[in-house]
Scaffold this motif. Sequence first.
Motif, PDB file in Angstrom:
ATOM      1  N   ARG A 156     111.405  53.748  56.777  1.00 19.26           N
ATOM      2  CA  ARG A 156     110.929  53.101  58.001  1.00 19.26           C
ATOM      3  C   ARG A 156     109.475  53.451  58.280  1.00 19.26           C
ATOM      4  O   ARG A 156     108.694  52.592  58.715  1.00 19.26           O
ATOM      5  CB  ARG A 156     111.821  53.494  59.188  1.00 19.26           C
ATOM      6  CG  ARG A 156     113.177  52.797  59.201  1.00 19.26           C
ATOM      7  CD  ARG A 156     113.886  53.033  60.515  1.00 19.26           C
ATOM      8  NE  ARG A 156     114.233  54.433  60.701  1.00 19.26           N
ATOM      9  CZ  ARG A 156     115.382  54.981  60.376  1.00 19.26           C
ATOM     10  NH1 ARG A 156     116.322  54.228  59.836  1.00 19.26           N
ATOM     11  NH2 ARG A 156     115.611  56.255  60.592  1.00 19.26           N
ATOM     12  N   ILE A 157     109.098  54.695  58.048  1.00 14.50           N
ATOM     13  CA  ILE A 157     107.705  55.105  58.262  1.00 14.50           C
ATOM     14  C   ILE A 157     106.788  54.375  57.287  1.00 14.50           C
ATOM     15  O   ILE A 157     105.706  53.899  57.659  1.00 14.50           O
ATOM     16  CB  ILE A 157     107.562  56.634  58.116  1.00 14.50           C
ATOM     17  CG1 ILE A 157     108.277  57.337  59.277  1.00 14.50           C
ATOM     18  CG2 ILE A 157     106.093  57.041  58.069  1.00 14.50           C
ATOM     19  CD1 ILE A 157     108.373  58.830  59.114  1.00 14.50           C
ATOM     20  N   LYS A 158     107.215  54.246  56.045  1.00 14.98           N
ATOM     21  CA  LYS A 158     106.417  53.522  55.048  1.00 14.98           C
ATOM     22  C   LYS A 158     106.291  52.048  55.419  1.00 14.98           C
ATOM     23  O   LYS A 158     105.218  51.450  55.303  1.00 14.98           O
ATOM     24  CB  LYS A 158     107.050  53.675  53.668  1.00 14.98           C
ATOM     25  CG  LYS A 158     106.243  53.021  52.554  1.00 14.98           C
ATOM     26  CD  LYS A 158     106.883  53.263  51.198  1.00 14.98           C
ATOM     27  CE  LYS A 158     106.052  52.613  50.093  1.00 14.98           C
ATOM     28  NZ  LYS A 158     106.660  52.841  48.755  1.00 14.98           N
ATOM     29  N   ALA A 159     107.396  51.458  55.898  1.00 17.53           N
ATOM     30  CA  ALA A 159     107.383  50.038  56.271  1.00 17.53           C
ATOM     31  C   ALA A 159     106.478  49.778  57.475  1.00 17.53           C
ATOM     32  O   ALA A 159     105.992  48.657  57.658  1.00 17.53           O
ATOM     33  CB  ALA A 159     108.804  49.567  56.577  1.00 17.53           C
ATOM     34  N   ALA A 160     106.247  50.814  58.304  1.00 15.08           N
ATOM     35  CA  ALA A 160     105.396  50.638  59.488  1.00 15.08           C
ATOM     36  C   ALA A 160     103.931  50.437  59.126  1.00 15.08           C
ATOM     37  O   ALA A 160     103.159  49.932  59.935  1.00 15.08           O
ATOM     38  CB  ALA A 160     105.539  51.850  60.409  1.00 15.08           C
ATOM     39  N   SER A 161     103.545  50.854  57.912  1.00 22.50           N
ATOM     40  CA  SER A 161     102.162  50.683  57.427  1.00 22.50           C
ATOM     41  C   SER A 161     101.140  51.463  58.246  1.00 22.50           C
ATOM     42  O   SER A 161     100.036  50.962  58.537  1.00 22.50           O
ATOM     43  CB  SER A 161     101.784  49.190  57.394  1.00 22.50           C
ATOM     44  OG  SER A 161     102.648  48.461  56.561  1.00 22.50           O
ATOM     45  N   PHE A 162     101.496  52.671  58.650  1.00 18.33           N
ATOM     46  CA  PHE A 162     100.512  53.514  59.317  1.00 18.33           C
ATOM     47  C   PHE A 162      99.376  53.837  58.347  1.00 18.33           C
ATOM     48  O   PHE A 162      99.619  54.101  57.172  1.00 18.33           O
ATOM     49  CB  PHE A 162     101.147  54.818  59.798  1.00 18.33           C
ATOM     50  CG  PHE A 162     102.207  54.632  60.853  1.00 18.33           C
ATOM     51  CD1 PHE A 162     101.903  54.049  62.063  1.00 18.33           C
ATOM     52  CD2 PHE A 162     103.514  55.032  60.620  1.00 18.33           C
ATOM     53  CE1 PHE A 162     102.874  53.874  63.043  1.00 18.33           C
ATOM     54  CE2 PHE A 162     104.492  54.860  61.578  1.00 18.33           C
ATOM     55  CZ  PHE A 162     104.173  54.279  62.789  1.00 18.33           C
ATOM     56  N   PRO A 163      98.131  53.864  58.822  1.00 16.53           N
ATOM     57  CA  PRO A 163      96.999  54.099  57.907  1.00 16.53           C
ATOM     58  C   PRO A 163      96.874  55.552  57.459  1.00 16.53           C
ATOM     59  O   PRO A 163      96.230  55.844  56.465  1.00 16.53           O
ATOM     60  CB  PRO A 163      95.788  53.688  58.754  1.00 16.53           C
ATOM     61  CG  PRO A 163      96.224  53.924  60.169  1.00 16.53           C
ATOM     62  CD  PRO A 163      97.690  53.591  60.189  1.00 16.53           C
ATOM     63  N   ARG A 164      97.497  56.471  58.208  1.00 17.23           N
ATOM     64  CA  ARG A 164      97.433  57.899  57.876  1.00 17.23           C
ATOM     65  C   ARG A 164      98.572  58.614  58.593  1.00 17.23           C
ATOM     66  O   ARG A 164      99.156  58.068  59.529  1.00 17.23           O
ATOM     67  CB  ARG A 164      96.079  58.501  58.295  1.00 17.23           C
ATOM     68  CG  ARG A 164      95.684  58.184  59.717  1.00 17.23           C
ATOM     69  CD  ARG A 164      94.205  58.375  59.966  1.00 17.23           C
ATOM     70  NE  ARG A 164      93.825  57.906  61.307  1.00 17.23           N
ATOM     71  CZ  ARG A 164      93.521  56.646  61.599  1.00 17.23           C
ATOM     72  NH1 ARG A 164      93.567  55.714  60.656  1.00 17.23           N
ATOM     73  NH2 ARG A 164      93.172  56.299  62.831  1.00 17.23           N
ATOM     74  N   ASP A 165      98.860  59.811  58.148  1.00 19.33           N
ATOM     75  CA  ASP A 165      99.917  60.604  58.769  1.00 19.33           C
ATOM     76  C   ASP A 165      99.374  61.291  60.016  1.00 19.33           C
ATOM     77  O   ASP A 165      98.383  62.028  59.954  1.00 19.33           O
ATOM     78  CB  ASP A 165     100.447  61.660  57.792  1.00 19.33           C
ATOM     79  CG  ASP A 165     101.176  61.031  56.616  1.00 19.33           C
ATOM     80  OD1 ASP A 165     101.718  59.929  56.791  1.00 19.33           O
ATOM     81  OD2 ASP A 165     101.200  61.646  55.536  1.00 19.33           O
TER      82      ASP A 165
END
Length: 263
Positions: free
Chosen positions: A71-80
Amino acid sequence: MTVQRHRGLTEQAAQTAVEQACRMLRLPTIRSQFPDITEAATREQMSYQAYLAELLLAECDDRSRRRSERRIKAASFPRDKSLRTFDFDANSTIDPAVIHTLAACEWVKKGQPLCLIGDSGTGKSHLLIALGTEAAMKGYRVKYTLATKLVNELVEAADDMVLNKTIARYGRVDLLCIDELGYMELDRRGAELLFQVLTEREEKNSLAIASNDSFSGWTKTFTDPRLCAAIVDRLTFGGNIIETGTDSYRLAQTRARQGVISS
């Protein structure tokens, strides 16, 4: 289906049987951890029921972790970014108790909006990503995007006659995070397309935005006053507004580092 019991298996045969069964049943964690758990169970003289519980709980925990990662990967956040790494001491404007209450994600469950307003370097993008990550870890579908990127995608979708499909896709996620809203002026068409996305999500699914300008300054981004007022209304009705202030702690940290180096 008849279950065939195999008695009198050698240790090697039993291990092979467990590995094969785990592959067939798609239990990768049990397959990788059962030798260690078995050894611990023997050492601690666990009951058969406790041993089975250890195996199943290990699989459940790892499966939950993998779902969160997807789910975190699917959100496409630019950085952690996480709340754990946010420096609340560097920005006294932000109340840690309020942020940690938001991290429980009740506002996402209720479909409420969240607005993070403040100057560059005050931590609003960090909080946007961190709270979005918390929502993803709690099982919500999250999507992150820059405001200009979203508008460009909507314009292209309209030109390609797939606008309704694109708006529906953004409408389905539980939490849509829009960063850098207010950095650039949007023409009327782009603003109207963005408004359609907001309307699609209104009072159904949550929206979180980060902006470097107060609502009164949004007329520079949304040049049509009536459309600007409607967008502000969509983003604030029944929602949470967090002001991150005007003092850039990133700039302060950079100056502090430079002072240490020069001294």
